[in-house]
Design a protein around this motif. Structure first.
Motif, PDB file in Angstrom:
ATOM      1  N   ASN A   9      10.358 -11.617 -11.042  1.00  0.00           N
ATOM      2  CA  ASN A   9       9.272 -11.082 -10.220  1.00  0.00           C
ATOM      3  C   ASN A   9       8.018 -11.915 -10.417  1.00  0.00           C
ATOM      4  O   ASN A   9       7.509 -12.020 -11.544  1.00  0.00           O
ATOM      5  CB  ASN A   9       8.998  -9.627 -10.604  1.00  0.00           C
ATOM      6  N   THR A  35       5.414 -11.640  -4.718  1.00  0.00           N
ATOM      7  CA  THR A  35       4.336 -10.836  -4.145  1.00  0.00           C
ATOM      8  C   THR A  35       3.161 -11.756  -3.844  1.00  0.00           C
ATOM      9  O   THR A  35       2.677 -12.467  -4.736  1.00  0.00           O
ATOM     10  CB  THR A  35       3.890  -9.732  -5.108  1.00  0.00           C
ATOM     11  N   ASP A  60       6.632  -9.212  -0.775  1.00  0.00           N
ATOM     12  CA  ASP A  60       5.642  -8.142  -0.730  1.00  0.00           C
ATOM     13  C   ASP A  60       4.269  -8.771  -0.551  1.00  0.00           C
ATOM     14  O   ASP A  60       4.064  -9.955  -0.851  1.00  0.00           O
ATOM     15  CB  ASP A  60       5.655  -7.332  -2.019  1.00  0.00           C
ATOM     16  N   VAL A  62      -0.113  -7.885  -1.074  1.00  0.00           N
ATOM     17  CA  VAL A  62      -1.186  -7.012  -1.540  1.00  0.00           C
ATOM     18  C   VAL A  62      -2.509  -7.635  -1.107  1.00  0.00           C
ATOM     19  O   VAL A  62      -2.841  -8.744  -1.530  1.00  0.00           O
ATOM     20  CB  VAL A  62      -1.182  -6.844  -3.072  1.00  0.00           C
ATOM     21  N   ARG A  74      -6.323  -2.650  -8.102  1.00  0.00           N
ATOM     22  CA  ARG A  74      -5.328  -2.389  -7.062  1.00  0.00           C
ATOM     23  C   ARG A  74      -4.041  -3.161  -7.352  1.00  0.00           C
ATOM     24  O   ARG A  74      -2.938  -2.629  -7.208  1.00  0.00           O
ATOM     25  CB  ARG A  74      -5.883  -2.784  -5.694  1.00  0.00           C
ATOM     26  N   LEU A  75      -4.184  -4.394  -7.763  1.00  0.00           N
ATOM     27  CA  LEU A  75      -2.997  -5.191  -8.062  1.00  0.00           C
ATOM     28  C   LEU A  75      -2.333  -4.730  -9.355  1.00  0.00           C
ATOM     29  O   LEU A  75      -1.102  -4.608  -9.429  1.00  0.00           O
ATOM     30  CB  LEU A  75      -3.384  -6.667  -8.150  1.00  0.00           C
ATOM     31  N   ARG A  78       0.174  -1.582  -9.477  1.00  0.00           N
ATOM     32  CA  ARG A  78       1.558  -1.634  -9.014  1.00  0.00           C
ATOM     33  C   ARG A  78       2.510  -1.481 -10.195  1.00  0.00           C
ATOM     34  O   ARG A  78       2.288  -2.034 -11.272  1.00  0.00           O
ATOM     35  CB  ARG A  78       1.822  -2.962  -8.298  1.00  0.00           C
ATOM     36  N   SER A  79       3.576  -0.743  -9.977  1.00  0.00           N
ATOM     37  CA  SER A  79       4.480  -0.414 -11.083  1.00  0.00           C
ATOM     38  C   SER A  79       5.581  -1.446 -11.304  1.00  0.00           C
ATOM     39  O   SER A  79       6.290  -1.385 -12.310  1.00  0.00           O
ATOM     40  CB  SER A  79       5.123   0.954 -10.835  1.00  0.00           C
ATOM     41  N   GLU A  80       5.736  -2.396 -10.376  1.00  0.00           N
ATOM     42  CA  GLU A  80       6.822  -3.363 -10.503  1.00  0.00           C
ATOM     43  C   GLU A  80       6.648  -4.237 -11.750  1.00  0.00           C
ATOM     44  O   GLU A  80       5.526  -4.573 -12.133  1.00  0.00           O
ATOM     45  CB  GLU A  80       6.885  -4.263  -9.267  1.00  0.00           C
TER      46      GLU A  80
END
Length: 252
Positions: A9, A35, A60, A62, A74-75, A78-80
């Motif tokens: 990721n 992302t 994804d 953002v 905000r970034l 994210r839970s990823e």
């Protein structure tokens, strides 16, 4: 060489264009789940569509202003999981000390310097927990130290020092942090600038290449030449590289 990035990721900031977009595309080609982060949702959507069309994998996105605490939060919310963070967002304007007033200096550093530092602080524990890596795309201005690019030169030098200073602590946590100093790169923004400069100087924008003839190999680097290096530094193939800042400027 297989870079063993499949399934990892990756977050790439400033990913809607230029080096950031090229880096996101390269990581996606190598099988990473990417992302894209930038300020504007519309440009992010266009960039994501281009990557999805070429790789078959939709990134994804953002939309976040990383010059602000709200954008960082905000970034970070994210839970990823995060294996790779590429800090790339930010462009510092040229000018000497008299030309760059305090507000311009602070605004530029809020994104390019403090944005890198604050996002690293926010995500480092999660990245280290996965034995991941942070790549800071900085700039050759950290080495040339031109008085006509004083805000960028000092900011980039600070990010080089930050990368090296944090490396020992981050290693103890389980992660790696490295940097990359590109020289001139043929991004869309630079190409438009060169065309405008050629039209002004020669009366013919098609002569833009003449303005870069004095560079090593007679040209700037391509975005992919930078993004491929980022992908290698971020990969397990470079697992013993930590606290290093790689210069890619053609030896000029």
């Amino acid at each position: 060489m297989l870079l063993d990035l499949k399934g990892l990721n990756a977050i790439v900031t400033g990913a809607s264009k230029g080096i950031g977009h090229a880096t996101a595309l390269t990581l996606a080609r190598e099988g990473a789940r990417v992302t894209l982060v930038a300020r504007h949702a519309d440009t992010l959507a266009t960039a994501a569509a281009q990557i999805a069309e070429e790789t078959g994998s939709a990134p994804d996105t953002v939309a976040a202003d990383l010059a602000t605490p709200e954008g960082i939060d905000r970034l970070a919310a994210r839970s990823e999981p995060v294996d790779i963070l590429v800090n790339n967002a930010g462009a510092i304007p040229p000018g000497d000390l008299q030309a760059i007033d305090e507000n311009t200096w602070r605004t530029a550093w809020d994104l390019k310097v403090f944005g890198y530092i604050n996002l690293t602080r926010a995500l480092a524990p999660r990245i280290a927990a996965r034995k991941g890596v942070i790549v800071n795309i900085i700039g050759a201005g950290a080495e040339s130290l031109s008085p006509d690019y004083i805000c960028g030169a000092v900011g980039n030098a600070a990010l080089v020092a930050f990368t090296r200073a944090y490396a020992k602590q981050f290693k103890a946590m389980g992660g790696r942090i490295v940097g990359l100093n590109p020289g001139s790169v043929a991004t869309e923004r630079i190409q438009l600038f060169l065309k405008a400069r050629a039209a002004e100087k020669f009366g013919d924008e098609s002569r833009a290449a003449e303005l870069t003839a004095s560079l090593p190999y007679g040209r700037p680097a391509s975005p992919r030449e930078i993004s491929d290096a980022v992908a290698f530094l971020a990969s397990p193939r470079s697992a013993y590289t930590n606290g290093t800042v790689l210069s890619i400027h053609g030896g000029g």
